[in-house]
Design an enzyme around this catalytic site. Structure first.
Site, PDB file in Angstrom:
ATOM      1  N   CYS A  26       0.871  -1.185   0.000  1.00 24.06           N
ATOM      2  CA  CYS A  26       0.000   0.000   0.000  1.00 24.06           C
ATOM      3  C   CYS A  26       0.904   1.231   0.000  1.00 24.06           C
ATOM      4  O   CYS A  26       2.022   1.179  -0.518  1.00 24.06           O
ATOM      5  CB  CYS A  26      -0.988  -0.026   1.162  1.00 24.06           C
ATOM      6  SG  CYS A  26      -0.269   0.200   2.799  1.00 24.06           S
ATOM      7  N   ARG A  32      -3.313  -0.683   5.677  1.00 23.30           N
ATOM      8  CA  ARG A  32      -3.920  -1.658   4.773  1.00 23.30           C
ATOM      9  C   ARG A  32      -3.027  -2.863   4.488  1.00 23.30           C
ATOM     10  O   ARG A  32      -3.451  -4.016   4.645  1.00 23.30           O
ATOM     11  CB  ARG A  32      -4.311  -0.969   3.456  1.00 23.30           C
ATOM     12  CG  ARG A  32      -5.485  -0.033   3.585  1.00 23.30           C
ATOM     13  CD  ARG A  32      -5.699   0.767   2.301  1.00 23.30           C
ATOM     14  NE  ARG A  32      -4.616   1.720   2.062  1.00 23.30           N
ATOM     15  CZ  ARG A  32      -4.539   2.524   1.008  1.00 23.30           C
ATOM     16  NH1 ARG A  32      -5.469   2.456   0.064  1.00 23.30           N
ATOM     17  NH2 ARG A  32      -3.542   3.392   0.880  1.00 23.30           N
ATOM     18  N   ASP A 150     -12.200 -23.187 -11.303  1.00 18.93           N
ATOM     19  CA  ASP A 150     -12.472 -24.612 -11.153  1.00 18.93           C
ATOM     20  C   ASP A 150     -11.363 -25.243 -10.318  1.00 18.93           C
ATOM     21  O   ASP A 150     -10.189 -25.185 -10.714  1.00 18.93           O
ATOM     22  CB  ASP A 150     -12.533 -25.264 -12.536  1.00 18.93           C
ATOM     23  CG  ASP A 150     -12.967 -26.721 -12.474  1.00 18.93           C
ATOM     24  OD1 ASP A 150     -12.956 -27.314 -11.379  1.00 18.93           O
ATOM     25  OD2 ASP A 150     -13.313 -27.262 -13.547  1.00 18.93           O
TER      26      ASP A 150
END
Length: 219
Positions: A26, A32, A150
């Site tokens: 960040c 953050r 998937d």
């Protein structure tokens, strides 16, 4: 190389696979990106930063995954902000011992996955180390790209968390070319010097993304 009965093969550092290294980035590296570092490390069961002994030497066995953070304009040497530390504690993560540091090209060259907190941070990372472009995502972007991944596309039985993370990076990079960008959904707001509500908003934006990434790695 074969060894006679009763003779144990010596393991050298070159025989041990390097950890999969994740770096959150960040601006100041005080709210953050430290939150991503500690939250992701907790969910993956990974150490944060690089464990070292006296003089910087490693202690014990290498971990499979290491998580760290840095800032593009870091308040170097500063601790994590108290408000972000409190939010991490609320979510069962350890915020102690954190020290902010400036991101460098060397850090980026040694990192397998860079998680930027905004598109601007991603751009700053790529300007600093262009070779990191293919493995740099905003944290929310990567989570979005993994939403309908998937599980069959990831290593299966016997694979480690590091194996799955290594597979995730090229899969997400390929999907990024096919999925329309959504920059308005990919940034985490900067709560630094802001209100408690702003801190909670920032945490609420980054935490689900971190959990999605950790979940993909541990399926």
């Amino acid at each position: 190389m074969s060894h006679g009965p009763g003779i144990m093969a010596r393991v050298t550092p070159s025989d041990v696979p390097a950890p999969f290294r994740v770096l959150a980035v960040c601006t100041g590296n005080v709210c953050r990106s430290p939150a991503v570092e500690r939250l992701l490390a907790a969910r993956l069961g990974a150490p944060y930063r690089r464990p070292a002994g006296p003089g910087g030497a490693r202690r014990g066995l290498l971990p499979a995954v290491e998580v760290a953070s840095a800032g593009t304009g870091a308040v170097s040497g500063a601790p994590m902000t108290d408000r972000m530390a409190s939010l991490l504690l609320e979510h069962g993560c350890d915020p102690t011992g954190f020290v902010a540091r400036q991101v460098t090209p060397g850090m980026l060259r040694g990192t397998d996955l860079v998680l930027a907190l905004t598109a601007q941070h991603r751009s700053a990372v790529i300007r600093l180390e262009p070779g990191a472009a293919v493995r740099t995502f905003t944290v929310r972007e990567l989570a979005r790209l993994l939403l309908d991944l998937d599980p069959a596309d990831l290593p299966g039985a016997g694979a480690t968390t590091a194996d799955r993370l290594r597979a995730v990076v090229p899969l997400a990079a390929a999907r990024r070319r096919a999925v329309p960008p959504r920059p308005e959904d990919d940034d985490v707001i900067d709560p630094y010097l802001g209100t408690d509500a702003q801190y909670r908003t920032a945490f609420a934006q980054l935490a689900p993304a971190v959990l999605e990434i950790a979940g993909a790695a541990r399926r």
